[in-house]
Design a protein around this motif. Structure first.
Motif, PDB file in Angstrom:
ATOM      1  N   GLY A  59       0.778  -1.233   0.000  1.00 18.51           N
ATOM      2  CA  GLY A  59       0.000   0.000   0.000  1.00 18.51           C
ATOM      3  C   GLY A  59       0.810   1.285   0.000  1.00 18.51           C
ATOM      4  N   LEU A  60       2.133   1.210   0.055  1.00 20.48           N
ATOM      5  CA  LEU A  60       2.933   2.430   0.006  1.00 20.48           C
ATOM      6  C   LEU A  60       2.878   3.000  -1.413  1.00 20.48           C
ATOM      7  N   GLN A  61       2.420   4.218  -1.545  1.00 25.60           N
ATOM      8  CA  GLN A  61       2.145   4.810  -2.857  1.00 25.60           C
ATOM      9  C   GLN A  61       3.384   4.839  -3.756  1.00 25.60           C
ATOM     10  N   ASN A  62       4.530   5.249  -3.240  1.00 22.50           N
ATOM     11  CA  ASN A  62       5.730   5.317  -4.072  1.00 22.50           C
ATOM     12  C   ASN A  62       6.153   3.940  -4.574  1.00 22.50           C
ATOM     13  N   LEU A  63       5.993   2.914  -3.739  1.00 24.52           N
ATOM     14  CA  LEU A  63       6.343   1.562  -4.178  1.00 24.52           C
ATOM     15  C   LEU A  63       5.362   1.075  -5.235  1.00 24.52           C
ATOM     16  N   GLU A  64       4.112   1.454  -5.095  1.00 24.69           N
ATOM     17  CA  GLU A  64       3.125   1.079  -6.118  1.00 24.69           C
ATOM     18  C   GLU A  64       3.474   1.716  -7.456  1.00 24.69           C
ATOM     19  N   LEU A  65       3.946   2.956  -7.431  1.00 22.10           N
ATOM     20  CA  LEU A  65       4.341   3.625  -8.675  1.00 22.10           C
ATOM     21  C   LEU A  65       5.539   2.939  -9.321  1.00 22.10           C
ATOM     22  N   ILE A  66       6.449   2.429  -8.519  1.00 23.73           N
ATOM     23  CA  ILE A  66       7.589   1.668  -9.053  1.00 23.73           C
ATOM     24  C   ILE A  66       7.100   0.339  -9.629  1.00 23.73           C
ATOM     25  N   ARG A  67       6.238  -0.344  -8.885  1.00 26.42           N
ATOM     26  CA  ARG A  67       5.730  -1.661  -9.286  1.00 26.42           C
ATOM     27  C   ARG A  67       5.019  -1.618 -10.638  1.00 26.42           C
ATOM     28  N   ILE A  68       4.282  -0.545 -10.905  1.00 21.51           N
ATOM     29  CA  ILE A  68       3.522  -0.443 -12.161  1.00 21.51           C
ATOM     30  C   ILE A  68       4.226   0.438 -13.192  1.00 21.51           C
ATOM     31  N   ASN A  69       5.472   0.791 -12.939  1.00 20.30           N
ATOM     32  CA  ASN A  69       6.217   1.657 -13.854  1.00 20.30           C
ATOM     33  C   ASN A  69       6.194   1.080 -15.268  1.00 20.30           C
ATOM     34  N   PRO A  70       5.763   1.890 -16.251  1.00 22.43           N
ATOM     35  CA  PRO A  70       5.642   1.359 -17.616  1.00 22.43           C
ATOM     36  C   PRO A  70       6.975   0.928 -18.236  1.00 22.43           C
ATOM     37  N   VAL A  71       8.072   1.542 -17.854  1.00 24.52           N
ATOM     38  CA  VAL A  71       9.373   1.126 -18.399  1.00 24.52           C
ATOM     39  C   VAL A  71       9.730  -0.260 -17.875  1.00 24.52           C
ATOM     40  N   LEU A  72       9.547  -0.483 -16.573  1.00 20.08           N
ATOM     41  CA  LEU A  72       9.858  -1.796 -16.003  1.00 20.08           C
ATOM     42  C   LEU A  72       8.947  -2.874 -16.580  1.00 20.08           C
ATOM     43  N   THR A  73       7.656  -2.571 -16.686  1.00 22.26           N
ATOM     44  CA  THR A  73       6.738  -3.586 -17.205  1.00 22.26           C
ATOM     45  C   THR A  73       6.988  -3.855 -18.684  1.00 22.26           C
ATOM     46  N   GLN A  74       7.365  -2.843 -19.439  1.00 23.26           N
ATOM     47  CA  GLN A  74       7.651  -3.061 -20.868  1.00 23.26           C
ATOM     48  C   GLN A  74       8.921  -3.893 -21.061  1.00 23.26           C
ATOM     49  N   ILE A  75       9.962  -3.604 -20.299  1.00 25.99           N
ATOM     50  CA  ILE A  75      11.185  -4.413 -20.372  1.00 25.99           C
ATOM     51  C   ILE A  75      10.857  -5.859 -19.996  1.00 25.99           C
ATOM     52  N   SER A  76      10.084  -6.031 -18.936  1.00 22.97           N
ATOM     53  CA  SER A  76       9.706  -7.382 -18.497  1.00 22.97           C
ATOM     54  C   SER A  76       8.900  -8.100 -19.564  1.00 22.97           C
ATOM     55  N   ARG A  77       7.935  -7.405 -20.156  1.00 26.11           N
ATOM     56  CA  ARG A  77       7.109  -8.007 -21.200  1.00 26.11           C
ATOM     57  C   ARG A  77       7.984  -8.487 -22.363  1.00 26.11           C
ATOM     58  N   LYS A  78       8.916  -7.645 -22.778  1.00 19.65           N
ATOM     59  CA  LYS A  78       9.778  -8.007 -23.911  1.00 19.65           C
ATOM     60  C   LYS A  78      10.669  -9.198 -23.555  1.00 19.65           C
ATOM     61  N   TYR A  79      11.258  -9.202 -22.362  1.00 22.44           N
ATOM     62  CA  TYR A  79      12.165 -10.280 -21.967  1.00 22.44           C
ATOM     63  C   TYR A  79      11.412 -11.588 -21.734  1.00 22.44           C
TER      64      TYR A  79
END
Length: 184
Positions: free
Chosen positions: A31-51
């Motif tokens: 529930g920590l807002q800043n961690l949620e923003l990191i968790r759903i970060n589009p750059v991280l999710t896009q890199i993960s999706r591609k890999y």
């Protein structure tokens, strides 16, 4: 230290017998807002999706701090992830390590054997450097400034280098292809 329940990292830091690694309770991160923003970060999710080749699932967010061990033993290094090991969290996964403190060669950088996530050198358990590294291996060290990001497929050989001085704090975000095998 599984035998001690610290109220905070400050309590751990003041206990010289507290061990070389302090894990923040994952439940306290929910529930920590800043961690949620990191968790759903589009750059991280896009890199993960591609890999990973599919939509990634954020399986976990963790934070820990390491400090110099009071003494070195195979058990202490193994328990604190300061001995080489290969992760098997999920069938397909990728980890992002966000440095929260400055990391230099002497305060415990993430260490990875290049290319070791491919091939057949994987075994269960923790291994000593001499059991893993050969003359033909290239070893990478994750040093940097707060905010720097390390991306790794930790099916390969990796560890936290035992700090000689100071402390190192990092945040880890793990994306997986599925949560199959997750314990409840």
């Amino acid at each position: 230290d599984p035998q001690k329940n610290y109220i905070s990292s400050l309590e751990w830091a003041e206990d010289p017998m507290g061990g070389p690694r302090f894990n923040v309770d994952s439940n306290s991160l929910a529930g920590l807002q800043n961690l949620e923003l990191i968790r759903i970060n589009p750059v991280l999710t896009q890199i993960s999706r591609k890999y990973l080749g599919c939509p990634p699932i954020c399986a976990s967010v963790q934070i820990w701090t390491t400090r110099p061990p009071l003494f070195i033993s195979r058990k202490i290094l193994g328990d604190s992830a300061m001995a080489f090991h290969c992760d098997s969290d999920y069938f397909g996964f990728l980890k992002f390590f966000l440095l929260l403190t400055e990391v230099k060669p002497d305060n415990g950088p993430f260490t990875f054997v290049r290319g070791s996530h491919r091939g057949k050198r994987h075994v269960a358990g923790r291994m000593e450097d001499t059991e893993i590294i050969s003359d033909r291996d290239e070893v990478l060290f994750g040093t940097g400034e707060p905010g720097d990001l390390i991306i790794a497929d930790t099916k390969g050989w990796h560890k936290a280098t035992p700090p000689e001085h100071g402390m190192r704090t990092m945040l880890q975000v793990l994306y997986a292809t599925s949560l199959f095998g997750q314990s409840s």
